[in-house]
Design a protein around this motif. Structure first.
Motif, PDB file in Angstrom:
ATOM      1  N   ALA A 131       0.826  -1.211   0.000  1.00 44.05           N
ATOM      2  CA  ALA A 131       0.000   0.000   0.000  1.00 44.05           C
ATOM      3  C   ALA A 131       0.859   1.259   0.000  1.00 44.05           C
ATOM      4  N   GLN A 132       2.015   1.203   0.698  1.00 43.21           N
ATOM      5  CA  GLN A 132       2.886   2.385   0.756  1.00 43.21           C
ATOM      6  C   GLN A 132       3.935   2.393  -0.359  1.00 43.21           C
ATOM      7  N   LYS A 133       3.941   1.312  -1.180  1.00 47.76           N
ATOM      8  CA  LYS A 133       4.856   1.216  -2.327  1.00 47.76           C
ATOM      9  C   LYS A 133       6.324   1.260  -1.898  1.00 47.76           C
ATOM     10  N   GLU A 134       6.633   0.658  -0.775  1.00 48.26           N
ATOM     11  CA  GLU A 134       8.017   0.668  -0.286  1.00 48.26           C
ATOM     12  C   GLU A 134       8.191  -0.389   0.782  1.00 48.26           C
ATOM     13  N   GLY A 135       9.329  -1.089   0.732  1.00 48.11           N
ATOM     14  CA  GLY A 135       9.616  -2.022   1.802  1.00 48.11           C
ATOM     15  C   GLY A 135      10.619  -3.096   1.399  1.00 48.11           C
ATOM     16  N   VAL A 136      11.243  -3.692   2.425  1.00 52.23           N
ATOM     17  CA  VAL A 136      12.152  -4.816   2.236  1.00 52.23           C
ATOM     18  C   VAL A 136      11.791  -5.885   3.257  1.00 52.23           C
ATOM     19  N   ILE A 137      11.650  -7.115   2.790  1.00 49.35           N
ATOM     20  CA  ILE A 137      11.356  -8.258   3.652  1.00 49.35           C
ATOM     21  C   ILE A 137      12.538  -9.209   3.587  1.00 49.35           C
ATOM     22  N   VAL A 138      13.114  -9.527   4.743  1.00 57.52           N
ATOM     23  CA  VAL A 138      14.246 -10.455   4.816  1.00 57.52           C
ATOM     24  C   VAL A 138      13.805 -11.698   5.581  1.00 57.52           C
ATOM     25  N   ASN A 139      13.875 -12.845   4.916  1.00 59.43           N
ATOM     26  CA  ASN A 139      13.532 -14.115   5.543  1.00 59.43           C
ATOM     27  C   ASN A 139      14.806 -14.906   5.816  1.00 59.43           C
ATOM     28  N   VAL A 140      15.027 -15.233   7.079  1.00 55.18           N
ATOM     29  CA  VAL A 140      16.248 -15.939   7.455  1.00 55.18           C
ATOM     30  C   VAL A 140      16.055 -17.438   7.241  1.00 55.18           C
ATOM     31  N   SER A 141      16.747 -17.959   6.262  1.00 54.11           N
ATOM     32  CA  SER A 141      16.757 -19.391   6.005  1.00 54.11           C
ATOM     33  C   SER A 141      18.026 -19.962   6.634  1.00 54.11           C
ATOM     34  N   SER A 142      18.790 -20.717   5.888  1.00 49.63           N
ATOM     35  CA  SER A 142      19.991 -21.351   6.416  1.00 49.63           C
ATOM     36  C   SER A 142      20.718 -22.011   5.252  1.00 49.63           C
ATOM     37  N   LEU A 143      21.984 -22.348   5.473  1.00 47.90           N
ATOM     38  CA  LEU A 143      22.672 -23.195   4.498  1.00 47.90           C
ATOM     39  C   LEU A 143      21.887 -24.490   4.314  1.00 47.90           C
ATOM     40  N   MET A 144      21.193 -24.926   5.378  1.00 48.99           N
ATOM     41  CA  MET A 144      20.371 -26.129   5.292  1.00 48.99           C
ATOM     42  C   MET A 144      19.129 -25.913   4.428  1.00 48.99           C
ATOM     43  N   GLY A 145      18.926 -24.703   3.955  1.00 50.08           N
ATOM     44  CA  GLY A 145      17.904 -24.457   2.950  1.00 50.08           C
ATOM     45  C   GLY A 145      18.406 -24.750   1.544  1.00 50.08           C
ATOM     46  N   LYS A 146      19.719 -24.990   1.430  1.00 48.17           N
ATOM     47  CA  LYS A 146      20.337 -25.382   0.158  1.00 48.17           C
ATOM     48  C   LYS A 146      20.797 -26.833   0.185  1.00 48.17           C
ATOM     49  N   LEU A 147      21.239 -27.280   1.375  1.00 47.18           N
ATOM     50  CA  LEU A 147      21.781 -28.627   1.546  1.00 47.18           C
ATOM     51  C   LEU A 147      21.076 -29.300   2.722  1.00 47.18           C
ATOM     52  N   ALA A 148      20.223 -30.243   2.455  1.00 50.63           N
ATOM     53  CA  ALA A 148      19.538 -30.957   3.532  1.00 50.63           C
ATOM     54  C   ALA A 148      20.540 -31.810   4.295  1.00 50.63           C
ATOM     55  N   ALA A 149      20.405 -31.829   5.619  1.00 49.11           N
ATOM     56  CA  ALA A 149      21.401 -32.481   6.454  1.00 49.11           C
ATOM     57  C   ALA A 149      20.792 -33.609   7.278  1.00 49.11           C
ATOM     58  N   PRO A 150      21.467 -34.761   7.377  1.00 47.92           N
ATOM     59  CA  PRO A 150      20.993 -35.832   8.251  1.00 47.92           C
ATOM     60  C   PRO A 150      20.835 -35.349   9.681  1.00 47.92           C
ATOM     61  N   THR A 151      19.884 -35.878  10.370  1.00 48.80           N
ATOM     62  CA  THR A 151      19.472 -35.561  11.751  1.00 48.80           C
ATOM     63  C   THR A 151      18.720 -34.236  11.849  1.00 48.80           C
ATOM     64  N   MET A 152      18.581 -33.515  10.732  1.00 49.30           N
ATOM     65  CA  MET A 152      17.891 -32.224  10.747  1.00 49.30           C
ATOM     66  C   MET A 152      16.848 -32.182   9.624  1.00 49.30           C
ATOM     67  N   ALA A 153      16.153 -33.292   9.417  1.00 48.63           N
ATOM     68  CA  ALA A 153      15.287 -33.430   8.243  1.00 48.63           C
ATOM     69  C   ALA A 153      14.175 -32.387   8.202  1.00 48.63           C
ATOM     70  N   THR A 154      13.423 -32.260   9.280  1.00 49.17           N
ATOM     71  CA  THR A 154      12.290 -31.328   9.231  1.00 49.17           C
ATOM     72  C   THR A 154      12.755 -29.870   9.332  1.00 49.17           C
ATOM     73  N   TYR A 155      13.832 -29.628  10.067  1.00 48.76           N
ATOM     74  CA  TYR A 155      14.393 -28.274  10.100  1.00 48.76           C
ATOM     75  C   TYR A 155      14.844 -27.879   8.696  1.00 48.76           C
ATOM     76  N   SER A 156      15.567 -28.790   8.015  1.00 50.30           N
ATOM     77  CA  SER A 156      15.991 -28.522   6.644  1.00 50.30           C
ATOM     78  C   SER A 156      14.778 -28.284   5.746  1.00 50.30           C
ATOM     79  N   ALA A 157      13.730 -29.067   5.947  1.00 51.81           N
ATOM     80  CA  ALA A 157      12.524 -28.908   5.130  1.00 51.81           C
ATOM     81  C   ALA A 157      11.934 -27.514   5.281  1.00 51.81           C
ATOM     82  N   THR A 158      11.896 -27.002   6.509  1.00 48.25           N
ATOM     83  CA  THR A 158      11.345 -25.654   6.711  1.00 48.25           C
ATOM     84  C   THR A 158      12.241 -24.592   6.084  1.00 48.25           C
ATOM     85  N   LYS A 159      13.556 -24.810   6.114  1.00 44.76           N
ATOM     86  CA  LYS A 159      14.476 -23.830   5.546  1.00 44.76           C
ATOM     87  C   LYS A 159      14.440 -23.841   4.019  1.00 44.76           C
TER      88      LYS A 159
END
Length: 266
Positions: A131-159
């Motif tokens: 509505a104000q025609k201005e803004g920046v949104i930053v969403n913090v993911s993780s390296l695990m958002g690029k590389l899924a890691a064993p023992t962190m399956a669902t965390y990686s899925a959310t990232k």
């Protein structure tokens, strides 16, 4: 993005990366900080740490898993303190366990905070930014958002999901002069990971390093901010040698003695 004279809202601001980003923004000249977290004492401590800087700090004690409360609080904050120009979605929960030992309540909490909480805040803020025609949104993911890691399956899925969400939103909001950025730190030495079993050979970063890289990327206008040389190396290796990267993850993962562990940065 020039942050001088602007207002930012940071979730997960009571500790770790969220806290470091809030402090970095204040040091770089942000005018007003709305800080969201569940821990009132820790959030108060952050506000106290910022007293020496020329920034107005508004602590908001909120549980992002309660969308009605979040909706009311953000609407009131926008009315009382004016437009929000920068949103940093940093709140997160991490549970570590081999998948066959994982528990549904922990999976539900990760999805609730990491995804639904982010969605709730972003939806409320993005509508107003459009509505104000201005803004920046930053969403913090993780390296695990690029590389899924064993023992962190669902965390990686959310990232991974955060990256997809950010990419889709970036395309939708660009026409409204609203930027969407993904921040991808590697292992960072915070309260959230000290209680987890670390992957062997990984050198942790500090929250302050992540915050500085975040600020550099924000000023450059980068759509994705990949933090740390290890992250860049791992992503390149996965792109050109995916089978090798998968074997490296299997070797370095704390599988033999992994137990269920968890923490949050909310």
């Amino acid at each position: 993005m020039k942050i001088q004279g602007k207002t930012a809202l940071v979730t997960g601001a009571s500790r770790g990366i969220g806290r470091a980003i809030a402090i970095e923004l204040a040091q770089q000249g942000i005018q007003r900080l709305l800080l969201i977290a569940r821990d009132q004492q820790r959030l108060t401590e952050v506000a106290t740490d910022l007293e020496g800087l020329e920034v107005e700090v508004i602590p908001l004690i909120l549980d992002l898993a309660q969308p009605v409360e979040v909706n009311i609080a953000i609407a009131q904050a926008w009315r009382d303190y004016g437009p929000i120009h920068l949103l940093v979605n940093c709140a997160g929960v991490a549970h570590q366990a081999p998948f066959l030992r994982s528990r549904l309540p922990q999976v539900q909490e990760e999805v609730s905070v990491n995804l639904i909480g982010m969605y709730t805040v972003t939806r409320l803020i993005a509508r107003r930014m459009v509505a104000q025609k201005e803004g920046v949104i930053v969403n913090v993911s993780s390296l695990m958002g690029k590389l899924a890691a064993p023992t962190m399956a669902t965390y990686s899925a959310t990232k991974f999901a955060i990256l997809g969400f950010s990419q889709a939103l970036r395309g939708e909001l660009a026409a409204h002069n609203v930027r969407v950025v993904s921040l991808l730190p590697s292992l960072t030495d915070t309260d959230m990971v000290r209680h987890l079993q670390w992957f062997r050979g990984i050198i942790p970063m500090t929250p302050q390093q992540v915050a500085r890289e975040f600020m550099i990327g924000l000023k450059k206008g980068s759509p994705e901010i990949l933090v740390g040389w290890q992250s860049h190396l791992a992503v390149l290796c996965n792109r050109f040698f995916p089978r090798l990267m998968e074997k490296i993850l299997q070797v370095t993962a704390p599988l033999p003695n992994a137990r269920s562990r968890s923490f949050s940065r909310t």
